[in-house]
Write a protein that holds these residues in place. Structure first.
Motif, mmCIF file in Angstrom:
data_model
loop_
_atom_site.group_PDB
_atom_site.id
_atom_site.type_symbol
_atom_site.label_atom_id
_atom_site.label_comp_id
_atom_site.label_asym_id
_atom_site.label_seq_id
_atom_site.Cartn_x
_atom_site.Cartn_y
_atom_site.Cartn_z
ATOM 1 N N ALA A 126 0.824 -1.207 0.000
ATOM 2 C CA ALA A 126 0.000 0.000 0.000
ATOM 3 C C ALA A 126 0.859 1.257 0.000
ATOM 4 C CB ALA A 126 -0.939 -0.006 1.210
ATOM 5 N N GLY A 127 1.957 1.242 0.758
ATOM 6 C CA GLY A 127 2.831 2.402 0.805
ATOM 7 C C GLY A 127 3.489 2.693 -0.534
ATOM 8 N N VAL A 128 3.925 1.641 -1.225
ATOM 9 C CA VAL A 128 4.535 1.827 -2.543
ATOM 10 C C VAL A 128 3.534 2.452 -3.511
ATOM 11 C CG1 VAL A 128 5.443 0.602 -4.567
ATOM 12 C CG2 VAL A 128 6.260 0.016 -2.274
ATOM 13 N N LEU A 129 2.291 1.956 -3.519
ATOM 14 C CA LEU A 129 1.275 2.497 -4.429
ATOM 15 C C LEU A 129 0.908 3.932 -4.067
ATOM 16 C CD1 LEU A 129 -1.009 -0.634 -4.829
ATOM 17 C CD2 LEU A 129 0.436 0.409 -6.569
ATOM 18 N N LEU A 130 0.805 4.229 -2.785
ATOM 19 C CA LEU A 130 0.501 5.597 -2.383
ATOM 20 C C LEU A 130 1.614 6.555 -2.793
ATOM 21 C CD1 LEU A 130 -1.045 5.044 1.171
ATOM 22 C CD2 LEU A 130 -2.231 5.840 -0.874
ATOM 23 N N ALA A 131 2.869 6.106 -2.649
ATOM 24 C CA ALA A 131 3.992 6.943 -3.079
ATOM 25 C C ALA A 131 3.944 7.175 -4.591
ATOM 26 C CB ALA A 131 5.310 6.281 -2.679
ATOM 27 N N TYR A 132 3.593 6.127 -5.334
ATOM 28 C CA TYR A 132 3.489 6.273 -6.794
ATOM 29 C C TYR A 132 2.422 7.289 -7.164
ATOM 30 C CZ TYR A 132 1.559 5.258 -11.398
ATOM 31 O OH TYR A 132 1.036 5.382 -12.655
ATOM 32 N N PHE A 133 1.237 7.192 -6.548
ATOM 33 C CA PHE A 133 0.150 8.110 -6.898
ATOM 34 C C PHE A 133 0.471 9.544 -6.463
ATOM 35 C CE2 PHE A 133 -2.568 4.216 -7.075
ATOM 36 C CZ PHE A 133 -2.953 4.363 -8.394
ATOM 37 N N GLU A 134 1.196 9.696 -5.361
ATOM 38 C CA GLU A 134 1.576 11.051 -4.951
ATOM 39 C C GLU A 134 2.557 11.655 -5.935
ATOM 40 O OE1 GLU A 134 3.188 13.563 -1.064
ATOM 41 O OE2 GLU A 134 2.769 11.409 -0.903
ATOM 42 N N LEU A 135 3.543 10.865 -6.369
ATOM 43 C CA LEU A 135 4.491 11.359 -7.366
ATOM 44 C C LEU A 135 3.778 11.676 -8.675
ATOM 45 C CD1 LEU A 135 7.531 8.963 -6.761
ATOM 46 C CD2 LEU A 135 7.391 11.412 -6.218
ATOM 47 N N ARG A 136 2.822 10.846 -9.036
ATOM 48 C CA ARG A 136 2.073 11.080 -10.276
ATOM 49 C C ARG A 136 1.229 12.343 -10.172
ATOM 50 N NH1 ARG A 136 -2.711 9.415 -12.978
ATOM 51 N NH2 ARG A 136 -2.298 8.973 -15.169
ATOM 52 N N ALA A 137 0.643 12.575 -8.994
ATOM 53 C CA ALA A 137 -0.160 13.778 -8.805
ATOM 54 C C ALA A 137 0.701 15.032 -8.909
ATOM 55 C CB ALA A 137 -0.858 13.727 -7.434
ATOM 56 N N ARG A 138 1.935 14.952 -8.400
ATOM 57 C CA ARG A 138 2.824 16.108 -8.509
ATOM 58 C C ARG A 138 3.260 16.331 -9.953
ATOM 59 N NH1 ARG A 138 6.852 15.178 -3.273
ATOM 60 N NH2 ARG A 138 5.276 15.537 -1.653
ATOM 61 N N ALA A 139 3.514 15.228 -10.668
ATOM 62 C CA ALA A 139 3.936 15.357 -12.064
ATOM 63 C C ALA A 139 2.825 15.923 -12.932
ATOM 64 C CB ALA A 139 4.379 13.995 -12.595
ATOM 65 N N PHE A 140 1.571 15.525 -12.631
ATOM 66 C CA PHE A 140 0.418 16.012 -13.390
ATOM 67 C C PHE A 140 -0.383 16.971 -12.519
ATOM 68 C CE2 PHE A 140 1.428 11.965 -15.369
ATOM 69 C CZ PHE A 140 1.407 12.298 -16.703
ATOM 70 N N SER A 141 0.277 18.017 -12.073
ATOM 71 C CA SER A 141 -0.401 18.988 -11.221
ATOM 72 C C SER A 141 -1.448 19.735 -12.025
ATOM 73 C CB SER A 141 0.614 19.985 -10.653
ATOM 74 O OG SER A 141 1.155 20.758 -11.701
#
Length: 340
Positions: A126-141
């Motif tokens: 779960a932590g790995v996926l949450l980190a991925y989605f957070e990075l993706r959200a920052r990339a696609f702000s």
């Protein structure tokens, strides 16, 4: 309010979005396969280890995704870190409950040490996926996507504008009333171009805009342009991306009517299948296998659909009989989504 849901600035994704669900399913199964490769003594035993892991992982994963989809709005209302903590709590707690149920049924062995390992693995995934989605959200702000949408909306071809102005000039003396109406419709088209690009708009607005565009083209092309509208019980309050229909009509007129001296029919079909809105725009091919040009408008719309809906919408195009047809499918939505 923003309508780009899966890429919003909040680190938690839209758990009801098909693209998000597929990414989670793929990510967790890749992690499970990696674990199987690490544990198996040989490649032959890897498949058996992966199947054994999947029998435990898949029910847990699907049930958690269902709960996250139901609680999406609540999670979005929470501060970002609290929302992420609740997701981790769900992952760890549900893993512990499932392991305990399997142990009760005699399908799992081990004591607290095994329970701790199961919970730790669930939290890690779960932590790995949450980190991925957070990075993706920052990339696609939102600012990045707004700039992309503005650029895409600005690519509407200007040739019809010059043609319309020339038509209006020709009508000013002979038919001033029609010239005035044409200028009003042209003003509406410009107003649509200036609309906030991140806002979904009612389908009725897109249809009205398309009719205004075709009315302008009929002033120029006369009886050569015939239009058939088939709107089959589609709720007109359905929300769609702005300037989705007009570029398709512009393509149809340019390649299907203007390119030939013959009379041609542009057909617009709208219908609803379940929770999916279907749009089809057809025009004559005049013996060609497809439209000319470089499909800029189609690529434009396809990219905007991806920004708004991720993988929940699709665009297809190609010859159908003697016509060339563009088909779009997207989810039916009747209210602006809650934003985090």
């Amino acid at each position: 309010m923003s309508s780009i849901r899966q890429n919003a600035g909040h680190p938690l994704p839209d758990w009801r979005n098909l693209g998000v669900l597929l990414r989670v399913l793929l990510g967790v199964n890749v992690l499970a396969l990696g674990g199987a490769l690490a544990r198996a003594p040989s490649l032959e035993g890897c498949l058996a280890a992966f199947v054994a892991s999947a029998a435990w992982v898949e029910p847990l994963l699907l049930s958690n995704l269902g709960l996250l989809a139901l609680g999406r709005d609540l999670l979005w209302r929470c501060p970002a870190r609290i929302g992420q903590g609740l997701v981790l709590l769900l992952a760890g707690g549900s893993a512990a409950l499932l392991w305990d149920a399997w142990r009760f049924l005699g399908l799992a062995d081990g004591g607290r040490g095994e329970l701790g390992r199961v919970v730790l693995l669930a939290l890690l995934a779960a932590g790995v996926l949450l980190a991925y989605f957070e990075l993706r959200a920052r990339a696609f702000s939102p600012r990045v996507e707004e700039a992309r949408l503005l650029a895409l909306n600005a690519r509407i071809r200007p040739h019809f504008l010059f043609n319309s102005l020339n038509t209006v000039i020709a009508l000013i003396r002979s038919e001033p009333r029609r010239a005035e109406t044409a200028l009003e419709e042209l003003a509406e088209l410009f107003r649509a171009l200036l609309r906030e690009p991140r806002e979904l708009v009612p389908l009725s607005d897109e249809i009205a805009l398309g009719r205004q565009y075709l009315d302008l083209e009929k002033l120029r092309l006369g009886d050569r342009l015939q239009v058939v509208w088939e709107v089959d019980a589609v709720p007109l309050d359905t929300l769609v991306p702005p300037l989705m229909l007009q570029p398709l009509l512009e393509n149809a007129v340019c390649h299907g009517i203007e390119a030939s001296h013959q009379t041609g029919v542009v057909r617009v079909e709208l219908n609803r299948q379940g929770e999916t809105l279907q749009l089809r725009v057809s025009n004559p091919c005049h013996g060609r296998s497809g439209r000319g040009g470089n499909h800029m408008a189609l690529d434009n719309i396809r990219e905007r659909l991806a920004l708004y809906y991720d993988m929940e919408a699709r665009l297809e195009h190609g010859p159908v009989g003697k016509d060339y047809q563009v088909r779009i499918e997207l989810p039916c939505r009747h209210s602006k989504p809650l934003q985090p």
